[in-house]
Design a protein around this motif. Sequence first.
Motif, PDB file in Angstrom:
ATOM      1  N   PRO A   1       0.849  -1.194   0.000  1.00 47.94           N
ATOM      2  CA  PRO A   1       0.000   0.000   0.000  1.00 47.94           C
ATOM      3  C   PRO A   1       0.882   1.241   0.000  1.00 47.94           C
ATOM      4  O   PRO A   1       1.947   1.267   0.627  1.00 47.94           O
ATOM      5  N   ARG A   2       0.454   2.274  -0.688  1.00 44.10           N
ATOM      6  CA  ARG A   2       1.315   3.445  -0.848  1.00 44.10           C
ATOM      7  C   ARG A   2       0.480   4.703  -1.034  1.00 44.10           C
ATOM      8  O   ARG A   2      -0.691   4.642  -1.389  1.00 44.10           O
TER       9      ARG A   2
ATOM     10  N   GLU B   1      -0.234   4.410  12.755  1.00 46.52           N
ATOM     11  CA  GLU B   1       0.202   3.041  12.468  1.00 46.52           C
ATOM     12  C   GLU B   1       0.067   2.730  10.984  1.00 46.52           C
ATOM     13  O   GLU B   1       0.876   1.964  10.425  1.00 46.52           O
ATOM     14  N   VAL B   2      -0.925   3.324  10.325  1.00 46.47           N
ATOM     15  CA  VAL B   2      -1.072   3.148   8.890  1.00 46.47           C
ATOM     16  C   VAL B   2       0.030   3.922   8.162  1.00 46.47           C
ATOM     17  O   VAL B   2       0.657   3.410   7.229  1.00 46.47           O
ATOM     18  N   ALA B   3       0.268   5.157   8.591  1.00 52.31           N
ATOM     19  CA  ALA B   3       1.316   5.974   7.974  1.00 52.31           C
ATOM     20  C   ALA B   3       2.655   5.257   8.003  1.00 52.31           C
ATOM     21  O   ALA B   3       3.421   5.300   7.029  1.00 52.31           O
ATOM     22  N   ASP B   4       2.944   4.573   9.105  1.00 46.87           N
ATOM     23  CA  ASP B   4       4.215   3.877   9.237  1.00 46.87           C
ATOM     24  C   ASP B   4       4.302   2.645   8.343  1.00 46.87           C
ATOM     25  O   ASP B   4       5.401   2.138   8.092  1.00 46.87           O
TER      26      ASP B   4
ATOM     27  N   GLN C   1      -7.347  -1.526   6.350  1.00 43.91           N
ATOM     28  CA  GLN C   1      -7.634  -2.299   7.551  1.00 43.91           C
ATOM     29  C   GLN C   1      -8.541  -3.499   7.273  1.00 43.91           C
ATOM     30  O   GLN C   1      -8.861  -4.246   8.204  1.00 43.91           O
ATOM     31  N   GLY C   2      -8.956  -3.659   6.015  1.00 45.05           N
ATOM     32  CA  GLY C   2      -9.812  -4.786   5.671  1.00 45.05           C
ATOM     33  C   GLY C   2     -11.233  -4.647   6.157  1.00 45.05           C
ATOM     34  O   GLY C   2     -11.941  -5.648   6.332  1.00 45.05           O
TER      35      GLY C   2
END
Length: 238
Positions: free
Chosen positions: A8-9, A32-35, A204-205
């Motif tokens: 993912p990007r 946490e997503v950004a990382d 996150q599904g």
Amino acid sequence: MPRVKKPPRWYFSLRSPYSWFAYLDLTQRYPEVADSLEWIPFWEPDRTTQAMLDEAGVVLPIVEMSRAKNFYILQDLARISKARGLRMTVPIDKDPNWEVSHLAYLAAKAQGLGPQFVDAVYRARWQEGRDITDPATMGEIAGQLGLPAESLATAADDPELRKQGFDCLVSSYDDGLFGVPFFVHGRDKFWGADRLRPFIAAFQGRPGEDVEENWQDHDEFPLFASAAADAGHAGGCG
């Protein structure tokens, strides 16, 4: 051979206020997503990089902004910044060379300081009204990050960083980017700061139906720190 699955990007531009808004939401609400994302810069290339793109047959979706769109964006930025409790500057860009800051990002990233660099440059541009196309500004930001000034100030002159930048722009072309911020998760693409939450749901599904139902709920936006600067003039509003 099976194709390698890309992570993912998100594509961001240091000149784009909408990328800045997305950056603030992404890092403050979903750190946490950004990382976990691949951060890929996008910018309008100078003649040297453009020649490389031409040779590769890569045509970026860059068009001149109309006067009407420019004025609309100024109104839009005023609305968004007011809703978020944020005062911002809109600097005038006179014959900018965007390689200066975007290749400096790649140099900072190589030192493990990519996100810190992005934070400092967005603050410099959108809250302090500084010229991020000036190598001297990059040198000052390098000092803030504990790096030698020349490591960022001269990034646009580094052939290896130039090649890395070219690869970033080719990646954007391959991903079908047509504007920033641009998020990619598998086959799904999300364009614009207001599509961040659907992207997060995909990451996150989670099913997107509940997100889509109230994705414009501005009450959930964080209030960002104000800057003692007034809204400025047109320029750099891509």
